[in-house]
Motif scaffolding. Structure first.
Motif, PDB file in Angstrom:
ATOM      1  N   PHE A 156      48.368  24.569  18.508  1.00 37.05           N
ATOM      2  CA  PHE A 156      48.606  25.917  17.989  1.00 37.05           C
ATOM      3  C   PHE A 156      47.414  26.419  17.168  1.00 37.05           C
ATOM      4  CE2 PHE A 156      52.972  24.412  18.739  1.00 37.05           C
ATOM      5  CZ  PHE A 156      53.437  25.446  19.530  1.00 37.05           C
ATOM      6  N   MET A 160      44.872  28.291  19.201  1.00 34.62           N
ATOM      7  CA  MET A 160      45.238  29.557  19.841  1.00 34.62           C
ATOM      8  C   MET A 160      44.502  30.729  19.195  1.00 34.62           C
ATOM      9  SD  MET A 160      49.303  29.353  20.595  1.00 34.62           S
ATOM     10  CE  MET A 160      49.890  28.513  22.039  1.00 34.62           C
ATOM     11  N   THR A 176      49.011  35.518  22.088  1.00 31.84           N
ATOM     12  CA  THR A 176      47.973  34.526  21.814  1.00 31.84           C
ATOM     13  C   THR A 176      47.355  34.055  23.122  1.00 31.84           C
ATOM     14  OG1 THR A 176      49.448  32.607  21.926  1.00 31.84           O
ATOM     15  CG2 THR A 176      49.238  33.687  19.777  1.00 31.84           C
ATOM     16  N   LYS A 177      46.182  33.436  22.980  1.00 29.27           N
ATOM     17  CA  LYS A 177      45.484  32.904  24.145  1.00 29.27           C
ATOM     18  C   LYS A 177      45.039  31.486  23.818  1.00 29.27           C
ATOM     19  CE  LYS A 177      41.481  33.698  27.065  1.00 29.27           C
ATOM     20  NZ  LYS A 177      40.075  34.029  26.904  1.00 29.27           N
ATOM     21  N   LEU A 178      45.303  30.576  24.740  1.00 29.89           N
ATOM     22  CA  LEU A 178      44.817  29.202  24.652  1.00 29.89           C
ATOM     23  C   LEU A 178      44.127  28.908  25.976  1.00 29.89           C
ATOM     24  CD1 LEU A 178      44.673  26.516  23.066  1.00 29.89           C
ATOM     25  CD2 LEU A 178      46.797  25.856  24.210  1.00 29.89           C
ATOM     26  N   HIS A 194      55.429  31.615  27.910  1.00 28.87           N
ATOM     27  CA  HIS A 194      54.152  31.672  28.616  1.00 28.87           C
ATOM     28  C   HIS A 194      54.139  32.987  29.396  1.00 28.87           C
ATOM     29  CE1 HIS A 194      51.359  30.715  31.981  1.00 28.87           C
ATOM     30  NE2 HIS A 194      50.659  30.242  30.965  1.00 28.87           N
TER      31      HIS A 194
END
Length: 191
Positions: free
Chosen positions: A2, A5, A18-20, A181
């Motif tokens: 986390f 992110m 958010t982007k991972l 997701h």
């Protein structure tokens, strides 16, 4: 992960995008904060006990009495206190001297029985009666970031990082998912 992110922004004053790596996620800001607050209450709250005017005999079966005596610290953290008379006959060794109370919540023998049942499966593991969990869930909900609240990037990042600091970040105490997701950008760019 986390902490890794990247915060993209807030959607509809209720969700953090958010982007991972190549994956986009949508985080429910209220459910996430509620779950974190709930876990903190679960871990750190020691309920205060209200002393009884006169100790009450519990008349527990021998196995239950033994479980209670072996887990006194867990009962104490839940606001229960007992007098233990090792010389008394089995089923009469435990007397209740203090019950937890918290604002308009009161607890009693059924909560003791539930704790004994829980501890019979997992001796020595800190647990809470279901009514204490309900009380914590209610308090966590009221003190959490509400839907409709605008957040800056730092506030959003704090909520997302908190998810990595708890054991079960996937659902709020009431069962609502904390995140979904949305998409994998690599798959979208191939189309």
């Amino acid at each position: 992960m986390f902490k890794e992110m990247q915060i993209i922004g807030q959607f509809n004053l209720g969700f953090i995008i958010t982007k991972l790596r190549s994956d986009l996620f949508m985080v429910d800001q209220h459910a996430t904060d509620e779950k974190y607050n709930f876990e903190m209450l679960q871990q750190h709250t020691v309920l205060k006990g209200q002393r009884l005017i006169a100790p009450q005999n519990l008349h527990l079966p021998a196995v239950s009495e033994t479980i209670l005596i072996e887990n006194l610290e867990i009962f104490k953290k839940n606001g229960f206190d007992f007098l233990i008379d090792e010389d008394a006959p089995v089923m009469e060794r435990v007397k209740l001297v203090s019950l937890p109370t918290s604002k308009n919540w009161t607890f009693g023998p059924s909560d003791i029985e539930e704790l004994i049942f829980m501890l019979s499966d997992c001796p020595g593991v800190m647990c809470r009666p279901s009514r204490v969990r309900q009380m914590f869930a209610s308090r966590a909900c009221r003190k959490s970031v509400m839907i409709g609240t605008a957040l800056n990037t730092g506030e959003m990042k704090k909520l997302v990082v908190h998810m990595g600091e708890i054991e079960q970040p996937w659902n709020c105490p009431h069962g609502r998912p904390t995140m979904r997701h949305l998409a994998n950008l690599d798959i979208i760019s191939q189309d």
